[in-house]
Write a protein that holds these residues in place. Sequence first.
Motif, mmCIF file in Angstrom:
data_model
loop_
_atom_site.group_PDB
_atom_site.id
_atom_site.type_symbol
_atom_site.label_atom_id
_atom_site.label_comp_id
_atom_site.label_asym_id
_atom_site.label_seq_id
_atom_site.Cartn_x
_atom_site.Cartn_y
_atom_site.Cartn_z
ATOM 1 N N UNK A 184 0.828 -1.209 0.000
ATOM 2 C CA UNK A 184 0.000 0.000 0.000
ATOM 3 C C UNK A 184 0.864 1.261 0.000
ATOM 4 N N UNK A 185 1.961 1.236 0.732
ATOM 5 C CA UNK A 185 2.852 2.392 0.754
ATOM 6 C C UNK A 185 3.475 2.620 -0.613
ATOM 7 N N UNK A 186 3.923 1.541 -1.269
ATOM 8 C CA UNK A 186 4.522 1.677 -2.603
ATOM 9 C C UNK A 186 3.508 2.174 -3.622
ATOM 10 N N UNK A 187 2.245 1.772 -3.468
ATOM 11 C CA UNK A 187 1.208 2.251 -4.392
ATOM 12 C C UNK A 187 1.023 3.758 -4.269
ATOM 13 N N UNK A 188 1.182 4.301 -3.077
ATOM 14 C CA UNK A 188 1.094 5.751 -2.893
ATOM 15 C C UNK A 188 2.332 6.448 -3.437
ATOM 16 N N UNK A 189 3.501 5.841 -3.226
ATOM 17 C CA UNK A 189 4.735 6.447 -3.706
ATOM 18 C C UNK A 189 4.852 6.391 -5.221
ATOM 19 N N UNK A 190 4.348 5.329 -5.835
ATOM 20 C CA UNK A 190 4.564 5.072 -7.258
ATOM 21 C C UNK A 190 3.235 4.742 -7.936
ATOM 22 N N UNK A 191 2.379 5.745 -8.142
ATOM 23 C CA UNK A 191 1.041 5.469 -8.704
ATOM 24 C C UNK A 191 1.066 4.918 -10.118
ATOM 25 N N UNK A 192 2.191 5.024 -10.813
ATOM 26 C CA UNK A 192 2.272 4.489 -12.162
ATOM 27 C C UNK A 192 2.543 2.999 -12.216
ATOM 28 N N UNK A 193 2.869 2.368 -11.077
ATOM 29 C CA UNK A 193 3.153 0.943 -11.032
ATOM 30 C C UNK A 193 1.929 0.172 -10.544
ATOM 31 N N UNK A 194 1.849 -1.109 -10.936
ATOM 32 C CA UNK A 194 0.865 -2.032 -10.361
ATOM 33 C C UNK A 194 1.586 -2.791 -9.250
ATOM 34 N N UNK A 195 1.246 -2.493 -8.006
ATOM 35 C CA UNK A 195 1.979 -3.030 -6.855
ATOM 36 C C UNK A 195 1.250 -4.249 -6.297
ATOM 37 N N UNK A 196 1.990 -5.355 -6.104
ATOM 38 C CA UNK A 196 1.414 -6.585 -5.572
ATOM 39 C C UNK A 196 2.350 -7.158 -4.512
ATOM 40 N N UNK A 197 1.864 -8.129 -3.783
ATOM 41 C CA UNK A 197 2.688 -8.890 -2.838
ATOM 42 C C UNK A 197 2.001 -10.221 -2.589
ATOM 43 N N UNK A 198 2.723 -11.120 -1.933
ATOM 44 C CA UNK A 198 2.156 -12.411 -1.571
ATOM 45 C C UNK A 198 1.807 -12.406 -0.080
ATOM 46 N N UNK A 199 1.075 -13.390 0.342
ATOM 47 C CA UNK A 199 0.622 -13.441 1.737
ATOM 48 C C UNK A 199 1.550 -14.297 2.595
ATOM 49 N N UNK A 200 1.398 -14.165 3.890
ATOM 50 C CA UNK A 200 2.064 -15.033 4.866
ATOM 51 C C UNK A 200 3.560 -14.793 5.020
ATOM 52 N N UNK A 201 4.041 -13.612 4.648
ATOM 53 C CA UNK A 201 5.408 -13.269 4.978
ATOM 54 C C UNK A 201 6.448 -13.714 3.974
ATOM 55 N N UNK A 202 7.732 -13.411 4.331
ATOM 56 C CA UNK A 202 8.840 -13.575 3.390
ATOM 57 C C UNK A 202 9.113 -15.033 3.039
ATOM 58 N N UNK A 203 8.747 -15.981 3.899
ATOM 59 C CA UNK A 203 9.086 -17.380 3.654
ATOM 60 C C UNK A 203 8.007 -18.140 2.900
ATOM 61 N N UNK A 204 6.932 -17.461 2.516
ATOM 62 C CA UNK A 204 5.779 -18.169 1.929
ATOM 63 C C UNK A 204 5.506 -17.765 0.490
ATOM 64 N N UNK A 205 6.511 -17.236 -0.211
ATOM 65 C CA UNK A 205 6.270 -16.824 -1.599
ATOM 66 C C UNK A 205 5.801 -17.992 -2.455
ATOM 67 N N UNK A 206 6.316 -19.192 -2.175
ATOM 68 C CA UNK A 206 5.958 -20.348 -2.977
ATOM 69 C C UNK A 206 4.540 -20.831 -2.777
ATOM 70 N N UNK A 207 3.843 -20.271 -1.789
ATOM 71 C CA UNK A 207 2.459 -20.683 -1.542
ATOM 72 C C UNK A 207 1.440 -19.848 -2.317
ATOM 73 N N UNK A 208 1.918 -18.879 -3.108
ATOM 74 C CA UNK A 208 1.015 -18.003 -3.861
ATOM 75 C C UNK A 208 1.052 -18.329 -5.352
ATOM 76 N N UNK A 209 0.024 -17.885 -6.045
ATOM 77 C CA UNK A 209 -0.110 -18.102 -7.492
ATOM 78 C C UNK A 209 0.470 -16.890 -8.222
ATOM 79 N N UNK A 210 1.596 -17.091 -8.882
ATOM 80 C CA UNK A 210 2.275 -15.991 -9.581
ATOM 81 C C UNK A 210 1.920 -15.935 -11.064
ATOM 82 N N UNK A 211 0.980 -16.786 -11.509
ATOM 83 C CA UNK A 211 0.603 -16.817 -12.925
ATOM 84 C C UNK A 211 0.117 -15.462 -13.450
#
Length: 943
Positions: free
Chosen positions: A229-256
């Motif tokens: 949310x902070x990056x979306x305010x700083x950089x309105x020209x970008x589509x900002x996303x993230x995954x859930x459950x913290x830094x160790x759980x990137x593999x649990x999300x759908x990156x398609x």
Amino acid sequence: MPNDRGAGGTRQRHGFATIAAAALAAVDSVLARWLPEGRREGHEYKARNPTRADNKPGSFSINVNTGQWADFASDGGARGGDLIALIAYLEGCKQGEAANKLAEFLGLRSGEAPAAPARAAQAADKGGAAPVCPVPDDAPAAPDAHPRHGKASAVWTYRDRDGLELARVCRFDTGKGKEVLPLTCWRDPGGLRWHWRALPEPRPLYGLDRLGDRPGAFVLVTEGEKDADAAALLLPGFAVVTSSNGARSAGKSDWAPLRGRRVLVWPDADGPGAAYAADVVRLATAAGAQSVAIVKPEAIAEHRPESVRGEPLPEGWGAADALAEGIDREALARVLAHMQASKPAGGARRTREPARAPTGQGAPRSGFVEIKQGDARGLRPGVYWQPVGTVRGSGEMVEGEPQFICAPLKVEALTRDATGNEWGRLLTFADPDGTMHTWAMPAAMTARGGDELREELLRQGLEITPDPNRRRRLVEFILGATPGRFARCVGRTGWDRAAFVLPGRVFGDTGEEAVILQTGASEGAKLSSSGTLDEWRRHVSAPCAGNSRLVLSVSMSFAAPCLALCGAEGGGLNLKGDSTMGKSTALWLGASVYGSPLSDGYVRQWKQTDNALESVAALHSDLLLCLDELGQLEAKSAAGVAYLLGNGCGKARSRRDGSLRAPATWRVLFLSTGEIGLANLMQEAGGRERGGMAVRVVDLPADAGAGLGVFDVVPEGMRPGEFADALRAAASRYHGTAINGFLDALTKNLEQARGFLREYVPSLAADLAGTDAAGQVRRVAQRFALIAAGGRLASEFGLTGWEAWEAPDAVRRCFADWLANRGSKGESEPAAMLAQVRHFLEQNGEARFSGYDRGEDDRAPRTLMRCGWRKKAEGGGQEYLIFPESFRHEVCAGFDAREVARLLVKCGALMPQGDSATRKERMPDGALMRVYRVLPAIWDAVP
């Protein structure tokens, strides 16, 4: 259905059920790849059928929960039970080949199991409960507190591309620290319920709605929802996303959803952040991202505020910390934009010059190829798609024949406005005649399948393949290009800070970046040039000296770019007069400052709808708009058009989702001609001219009063018609150079010109109007003064061939003629009210008013539709006793009856009774009745 052994390499490794399940788990990506012009409606995906002539989405439907599909418009009722059958139908191949294509697209390798589907129907637990995504409208309200932790300190709502809610993540600040818990909607045997539990893997990304809103934008991946949310305010020209459950759980999300997108990863400044960034690079690359690069926190930290810039980064420093510190947003945007233009960290999909890979260097990959002149294969120059296929049996990846997409097309730069929005691409290409075209294309034109984009490129002459399956790749090619250059775009002509923007040229200081006019069509104001500036000055401008209307027209062209410099309001002048008086000649001379004055050139016609006129006005912001023949405008549109042009703002319109679009805006001066004025046009429609309209469209008598029509003087030995013909011929031959000279001089002397305008215009306006003028007269005087200032500046820049006093003298003459035609320096409404009352009495005296003295006379003429009585006044003349409703609805039609009555009392034309404008009078039949008693003084009353 073929058996597994006949399907070849990929099919030998994975069965139909495995591939179909993997495809269904990534259904959004699959449909975006094969049916990119479709749209999601609930659990159905509706698209055009590319196998037939399908005009719009609707009859071709795919169930995203089951994969079943059907074409309800086909004669045979084509349908299938899974996505493999769908791809076979679309590609015109066997199902084994379709399974191969899907497996390759999904990245399935030998021995690898596909990701588990995350659909509600496939994720039921042992108790029969299943998550419901998106959350249906009939779901109960989500709990506002946790049974143990209480109310959340922060809530992040996960949404799909269409903005529909999928799940929530809540943060709770406890005595022992923070607790982050997922909140999701499930359907169990008892109905829909909310549970404090996560969705099954793979889970959706946070920010999918941003991806949907910005289809061509760069993607920025942060570590955690707060940073996103902070990056979306700083950089309105970008589509900002993230995954859930913290830094160790990137593999649990759908990156398609990142397939085909350009991705940057902004990790937190610590060890887990670095590990998370590496995971995202691997996962996004595997999902088919076009490029993925990691942003080093140290590079961003260089743009922290000076108070903390030299300090070491705190552990875990990220986007939320950067926002709180007040980082330089523009510098941050430049850093990330230049990173996108540089070499990616890994996994970039090739977009130029793919070739067969030599032995030992890896298999070839699909991509775009630019074929140049003299290709050894005999291919014509252009952009091609290089497909890659699998040799049956061996599994070897080889390149197929290049597929033509379009003629040579180059993406020169990425464009965006000063706020980081309105992204686009600067395109260059040649038409079949060899003429080069440069067009700043808004990326939003690609949002609905690219039809609007292809239509405009075809109109400009770019050759595009007619094959519907290939031409969709044109959008992919344009959006996927990384030219390495950036430019700031503006959506209209005119001033942008210290620069003045015209189609194809910019005057003045643009700052650190180039500035480009970016619109949905290449055609704007029809600027063109012929001859030299000296020829225009000698043959067109200089002969105007001594002729007030001609000097006024030319000066108005130079005044238009000065509107913003002195904060003046827009509006126009209408040269009103009989035919063959020379009005069009004056209009042509004003238009010649900008381009060809011919009817297919810079001069426009009034004969257009108000919607079309709105678009035309937007194309002429800060320029002179020339409009011929006011009488061609539809009478019913006259009032709206007057306010539309003068106010500088178009109609408010809604998007498909009901939200408001930003209306078109402009600043414009317009010069018009017509045999009638705005008031005459209003009368044709049964209305009347209001004071605000008369201020915005000023009717100036075209007759200069010298018996020569629009001319005050003509050269010795020439008749007015001959002089007009000579001026028109000269304007047709020499035009379009004066505005370039004026803008060049104006931008080089910007501050001096601004100071002159802000002092001179109010001073001259006050001198023209005098101290006793009404507000409407003072506003018109401001416009005339601005015109004089524009002409005077042009003379001082050496452009006109006149002395500096010529334009102010012409303006004084024209303003005096306008004021004389108007009749007074007072407000126009009181005079209009008196005129309307007189007009009603003149038209309806005997027809609508019965004679008072013959009220009981049976032989008196019958009065139809009577609205009162008339009787002789004691001092002579006629008095009128008007019934209240007739007075309000007929006599005062279009005006406030109370204001009219107060004015009549003030002028001594209405006899009140106490504080009431009406009075009780005895009627001929003896009854007492309240009426408005209008006195004979009405005929001599003045406001």
